[in-house]
Design an enzyme around this catalytic site. Sequence first.
Site, PDB file in Angstrom:
ATOM      1  N   CYS A 229      89.625  18.964 -45.488  1.00 23.01           N
ATOM      2  CA  CYS A 229      88.671  20.022 -45.153  1.00 23.01           C
ATOM      3  C   CYS A 229      87.261  19.702 -45.629  1.00 23.01           C
ATOM      4  O   CYS A 229      86.307  20.372 -45.248  1.00 23.01           O
ATOM      5  CB  CYS A 229      89.087  21.339 -45.789  1.00 23.01           C
ATOM      6  SG  CYS A 229      90.616  21.963 -45.125  1.00 23.01           S
TER       7      CYS A 229
ATOM      8  N   ASP B  70      86.187  19.917 -48.793  1.00 26.27           N
ATOM      9  CA  ASP B  70      85.958  20.320 -50.179  1.00 26.27           C
ATOM     10  C   ASP B  70      87.245  20.740 -50.850  1.00 26.27           C
ATOM     11  O   ASP B  70      88.142  21.306 -50.244  1.00 26.27           O
ATOM     12  CB  ASP B  70      84.843  21.360 -50.374  1.00 26.27           C
ATOM     13  CG  ASP B  70      84.732  22.346 -49.242  1.00 26.27           C
ATOM     14  OD1 ASP B  70      85.757  22.626 -48.620  1.00 26.27           O
ATOM     15  OD2 ASP B  70      83.608  22.832 -49.023  1.00 26.27           O
TER      16      ASP B  70
ATOM     17  N   CYS C  67      80.158  19.444 -51.814  1.00 25.97           N
ATOM     18  CA  CYS C  67      78.710  19.290 -51.757  1.00 25.97           C
ATOM     19  C   CYS C  67      78.061  19.840 -53.019  1.00 25.97           C
ATOM     20  O   CYS C  67      78.733  20.290 -53.941  1.00 25.97           O
ATOM     21  CB  CYS C  67      78.182  19.992 -50.532  1.00 25.97           C
ATOM     22  SG  CYS C  67      78.668  21.701 -50.470  1.00 25.97           S
TER      23      CYS C  67
ATOM     24  N   CYS D   8      81.660  27.954 -50.540  1.00 20.42           N
ATOM     25  CA  CYS D   8      81.784  27.227 -51.805  1.00 20.42           C
ATOM     26  C   CYS D   8      82.116  28.196 -52.944  1.00 20.42           C
ATOM     27  O   CYS D   8      82.922  27.887 -53.822  1.00 20.42           O
ATOM     28  CB  CYS D   8      80.500  26.479 -52.142  1.00 20.42           C
ATOM     29  SG  CYS D   8      80.130  25.171 -50.972  1.00 20.42           S
TER      30      CYS D   8
END
Lengths: 396, 268
Positions: free
Chosen positions: B35, B37, B60, B104
């Site tokens: 995916c 992350d 990231c 995130c």
Amino acid sequence: MIYLDNNATTKVDEKVLEEMLPYLKEEYANPSSMYDFSRKAHNAIKEARGKIKDFINAANEREIIFTSCGSESANMAIKGVLSYNPAKRHIITTKVEHPCVLNTYKEYEKQGYEVDYIGVNNSGELDLEELKNKIRKDTALVSIMWANNETGVIFPIKQISEIIKSRSPETKFFVDAVQAAGKIPIDVQENGIDLLGISGHKFHAPKGVGMLYINAKTSIPPLITGGHQERGLRAGTENVPYIAGLGKAAELAACNLEYEAKEVKRLRDKLETGILSSIFNARLNTSITNRVPNTTNIGFEYIEGELILLHLSDLGICASSGSACTSGSLEPSHVLRAMGTPFTSLHGSIRWSLSKYTTEQDIDYVLEKLPAVIEKLNKISPFQRELEHLKACKGV
Amino acid sequence: MWDYSEKVLDHYRNPRNVGSIDNADAIGEAGSLACGDSLKIYLKIDNGIVTDAKFQTFGCGSAVASSSILTEMIIGKPIEEVRKITNKDIADALDGLPPEKMHCSVMGHEALEDALKHYFKEEAAQQEKIVCTCFNVTEKQIWDAIKDNGLTTVEEVTNYTKAGGACGRCKGIIQDILNTYNKKSAEESKMTSTQMVLKVNKIIETVIAPELEKDGGGIELIDVSGNKVMVKLYGRCSSCKNSLVTLKSFVETTLREKVSKEIEVIQV
């Protein structure tokens, strides 16, 4: 600053700027006007057209249409060919085209067109057999990029045009040459190309100017209608300074091709081998020799591309990534996925693209700094076991 | 180029508490390599207090920053307090994240939840329904993101959970989840008629009347029937040409905003 993102855009050449300045200052006349004052502006366009004709070896200056960018050139070519061949509703392109081309075809699919997307192998090379089998009598257009923006892989344009013409002579062939221009020689006649698009800012002209070549045998309507400019094919007062700049950039690029092929390639190869030999989790996404001389795409396994770019940026190094995180979309590069790049390095892939301004010191600096950055980021990765395994396999 | 806050920059440049804990009391995971992350969080818990936390993140800048600040937020905190942390708290602690990067913070929250689930040896929630097969996002994750962040569109759900961000086939299902959520929350917020009258009256007295008085006018509540609010207007307002506009644009907007979206104001 170390700028290694020349496939995104390039620095404007001083000589190009010089060529443009008079038309931003005293020579501001509209080239269509009747008085002597407009003579220089008028001639500037004529001269630029001649330089572009030579740059791509077109048969005639009338085949050159100035546009605002590569995307406009592609849109004009695609929409133009399809609208003049309404009975033919089949298109062939590749899975690795630039979004400006791919998204245009997605729109045509919604309108009921049939589009075949030709795949690539692990090295990014086009499946010519598949292409051969897909061409039909009702194929209106085959649309293939000359060089890929992410990997630099060069497609065999001449071979492709021969395949097309032998199977369906009426099918038009559009080549997106945005990433080839200024890096390798372009010859539209030798390669049997009907339409070809380029963009100035990829070879040291400014942003905001492009060109579409349409050969004499091909007829398309304008995308932007209005005045008589560009023989009625592209209305709007000509962007004289930028067109002059594009002409100059093409002239300079033609003289620079040898330097690209030798010196830029030497530095690219030095960067590539340097990274691969000093970083154990670096993986070259394509190693084929048939690439534009300035590009290499390297994945760093088990770490993520945006994070690498942010840390490089802190060191003054500019590169780009096929990672999902950088694009704002959630999907990683469609090019690397089409190549079957493994997930371990897909998200951590970095594209390095050099130019004639790249120096030996630039490359040395990157080779000196990069290993520590990757080492730092490896430590953050949750895939410690996998990294250890990789290290052992590489005998580090 | 993302508009990252100074805090995000600081946390990805100098991530705190990177690494693993050998004899961790709880380990939580979220995301996957495919995916793009993935996060692992390790907790040391003593007498109901999180005494140490470490993380490892593949992702990231904002993913690393979310993980890093999360460890700072929980170290030294009682576990009951830690359980209350939402993804929004993580994003707020970073002075916000770009909308496309909110997932995130969601991932940070999921890893924490996963760790606590293990700690309390809670039954792994029975096979949850996967909505987005590209990114393995469950219905519960989508529901929680909608609830915790007040999401209203499919695009927002994608920004927060990644669901629907690849092939897009599940966008219809996400819309269904949004519709169900909206229906449910509308039902929950339905008032009895007495509550409605009291609330309308309070808003008229404390918010609307004082504003009208400034213009030399006045307002009286006559009746409330269903969603219809009958009012009488006095003074300058009743004769002034703009009285209808005043009604529509002010009284109604105010009542709709503060009491219920369904309210219709009628001048009697």
